[in-house]
Design a protein around this motif. Sequence first.
Motif, short mmCIF file in Angstrom:
data_model
loop_
_atom_site.label_atom_id
_atom_site.label_comp_id
_atom_site.label_asym_id
_atom_site.label_seq_id
_atom_site.Cartn_x
_atom_site.Cartn_y
_atom_site.Cartn_z
N LEU A 13 -0.64 113.76 19.83
CA LEU A 13 -0.86 114.00 18.70
C LEU A 13 0.18 115.10 18.27
N GLN A 14 0.87 114.85 16.94
CA GLN A 14 1.70 116.05 16.75
C GLN A 14 1.02 116.67 15.40
N LEU A 15 0.73 117.99 15.63
CA LEU A 15 -0.02 118.93 15.00
C LEU A 15 0.93 119.46 13.68
N THR A 16 0.62 119.15 12.37
CA THR A 16 1.35 119.96 11.31
C THR A 16 0.23 121.09 10.71
N VAL A 17 0.58 122.10 10.34
CA VAL A 17 -0.31 123.10 9.99
C VAL A 17 0.15 123.44 8.41
N GLU A 18 -1.09 123.19 7.61
CA GLU A 18 -0.67 123.72 6.34
C GLU A 18 -1.46 124.95 5.95
N GLU A 19 -2.80 125.07 6.67
CA GLU A 19 -3.35 126.57 6.51
C GLU A 19 -3.72 127.00 7.79
N GLU A 20 -3.59 128.24 8.14
CA GLU A 20 -4.18 128.84 9.28
C GLU A 20 -4.68 130.16 9.00
N ARG A 21 -5.86 130.38 9.96
CA ARG A 21 -6.46 131.81 9.77
C ARG A 21 -6.84 132.16 11.21
N ASP A 22 -6.58 133.32 11.65
CA ASP A 22 -6.92 133.73 12.81
C ASP A 22 -6.73 132.78 13.99
N GLY A 23 -5.41 132.05 14.23
CA GLY A 23 -5.32 131.30 14.96
C GLY A 23 -6.12 129.89 14.85
N ASP A 24 -7.10 129.59 13.83
CA ASP A 24 -7.58 128.51 13.50
C ASP A 24 -6.99 127.52 12.52
N VAL A 25 -6.80 126.40 12.62
CA VAL A 25 -6.08 125.36 11.80
C VAL A 25 -7.02 125.17 10.76
N LEU A 26 -7.07 125.52 9.50
CA LEU A 26 -8.09 125.20 8.43
C LEU A 26 -7.41 123.94 8.08
N SER A 27 -6.50 123.66 7.63
CA SER A 27 -5.85 122.44 7.17
C SER A 27 -4.80 121.84 7.54
N GLY A 28 -4.53 120.73 7.88
CA GLY A 28 -3.25 120.07 8.24
C GLY A 28 -3.23 118.48 8.67
N SER A 29 -2.67 118.27 9.62
CA SER A 29 -2.75 116.68 9.90
C SER A 29 -2.33 116.74 11.56
N LEU A 30 -2.73 115.50 12.19
CA LEU A 30 -2.19 115.47 13.57
C LEU A 30 -1.89 113.95 13.57
N CYS A 32 -0.06 110.61 15.12
CA CYS A 32 0.36 109.89 16.14
C CYS A 32 1.55 108.77 15.87
N SER A 33 2.73 109.15 16.56
CA SER A 33 3.88 108.62 16.36
C SER A 33 3.89 106.95 16.88
N HIS A 34 2.92 106.67 17.64
CA HIS A 34 2.83 105.19 18.26
C HIS A 34 2.12 104.49 17.16
N CYS A 35 1.03 104.78 16.77
CA CYS A 35 0.32 104.02 15.89
C CYS A 35 0.47 104.50 14.29
N GLN A 36 1.57 105.28 14.19
CA GLN A 36 1.96 105.77 12.91
C GLN A 36 0.78 105.86 11.86
N HIS A 37 0.01 106.77 12.46
CA HIS A 37 -1.50 107.41 11.64
C HIS A 37 -1.39 108.59 11.64
N SER A 38 -1.85 109.07 10.69
CA SER A 38 -2.03 110.59 10.45
C SER A 38 -3.52 111.01 10.27
N TYR A 39 -3.76 111.77 11.11
CA TYR A 39 -5.36 112.24 11.21
C TYR A 39 -5.49 113.42 10.46
N PRO A 40 -6.33 113.43 9.10
CA PRO A 40 -6.38 115.12 8.41
C PRO A 40 -7.20 115.78 9.27
N ILE A 41 -7.00 117.04 8.91
CA ILE A 41 -7.61 118.19 9.44
C ILE A 41 -8.03 118.91 7.94
N VAL A 42 -9.43 119.00 7.76
CA VAL A 42 -10.10 119.54 6.63
C VAL A 42 -11.04 120.27 6.96
N GLY A 43 -11.00 121.65 6.16
CA GLY A 43 -11.93 122.89 6.68
C GLY A 43 -12.09 123.14 8.01
#
Lengths: 58, 254
Positions: A13-30, A32-43
Motif C-alpha cells: 500500500l502506498q501511503l499519502t499523508v495529509e496531516e501528521e503529528r509527532d510521526g503519527d499519520v492523523l489523516s491520509g490514505s493508503l 493499492c495500485s493493484h486493486c485501484q482502491h484507496s483506504y482512508p486514514i481518519v483520526g
Amino acid sequence: MHILACPVCKGDLQLTVEEERDGDVLSGSLFCSHCQHSYPIVGGIPNLLPPDEAEAQD
Amino acid sequence: MTNEKIKDAVKARYSQIAERREQSCCASCGCGISPITKTEAIGYSREDLECIPEEAAMGLGCGNPTAIAELKLEETVLDLGSGAGIDVFLAATKVGPKGRVIGVDMTKEMIDKASAIAKSNGYTNVEFRLGEIEKLPVDDRSIDVVISNCVINLAPDKAKVFREAYRVLRTGGKFSVSDIVTERALSNEIRNDLNAWAGCIAGALEQQQYLRMIKEAGFVDLHVLSNREFYVEDSNNKEMVKLSSITVRACKRE
C-alpha cells in the motif's frame, strides 16, 4: 504503521499523508495500485475493511 | 442467512457494547459484575490487569492468559478481534518498547475506543486497524504470535480466518487463541438466530471440526491447553446448550 498489506490482494500500500503529528499519520490514505482502491486514514486510524465491507459500514 | 447479515448483527452488538449501551457479550460471561472482576474471573491475574488501563478491560471474551504469559520481549503480535484492547495492552507490556502489537477489529466503535485508550495512556508500541479477520490487512510472514480471545466463533468463515493467520505468521510463528466451541452440532434454530451469533453461541463450531480446520490451514503441533465446559440457556429457543471455552496453541511449520 508498517507490515501493512491490502486486505484483498495482500499487495503493498502506498501511503499519502495529509496531516501528521509527532510521526503519527492523523489523516491520509493508503492506496493499492493493484486493486485501484484507496483506504482512508481518519483520526489516525486506517480503515482497511475490504471495499464492500467499508461501504456497508458507511 | 447470509454472512453479511451475521457480520452486521455482530457489529451492531459490539458497537453498542463499546458505547456501553449493552453490557453482556458472550455466553461465557456473567452479567451485572464489574468488568475488572469479570475479567479477573476469566483468567487474568490482578497483577497483569493493574498494568493496563481499566477501561480496556470490558469483561468480554473467554480469556487468553496463557497466550499473554508466553509472549517474549521484542515480538510482533497480532490480536484478531481486539475489541477495546485488553489483550493488546497486556501483550504490549510483555513485548516491551521494541516489540509491537497490532489489533484488528471490524467494529469501528471498538477501534476508536481502543485507539483513544492507547493515546491517553501513552502506548507507543501498539496500533489498531479497522479490518476483517477473514481478510487481514497484514503482510505475509510478518508476525511472531497471533492471539485472539473469543472472537473467531463470530466469523462466518472460520477456515479463512485460520488460513489468514497462517499466512501472516513467520515460519515457526505461534497461533495462540481461546474460543467457544460445542460438543455437538447446534440445532438449525440456534444456527439461524442472529442474536445467538452475536452472543458467541450460534457461530461456535464443534470442537473436532474447529481443530481440524486449524490443521487444514497448515498448522502443526496443535494442542488444546485448557477446556472449560459450561451451559447456557438460549433464551429465544428455551434450550440449554453445552459449550466449551478452549485455549488452543499451534505452530506454523519450521
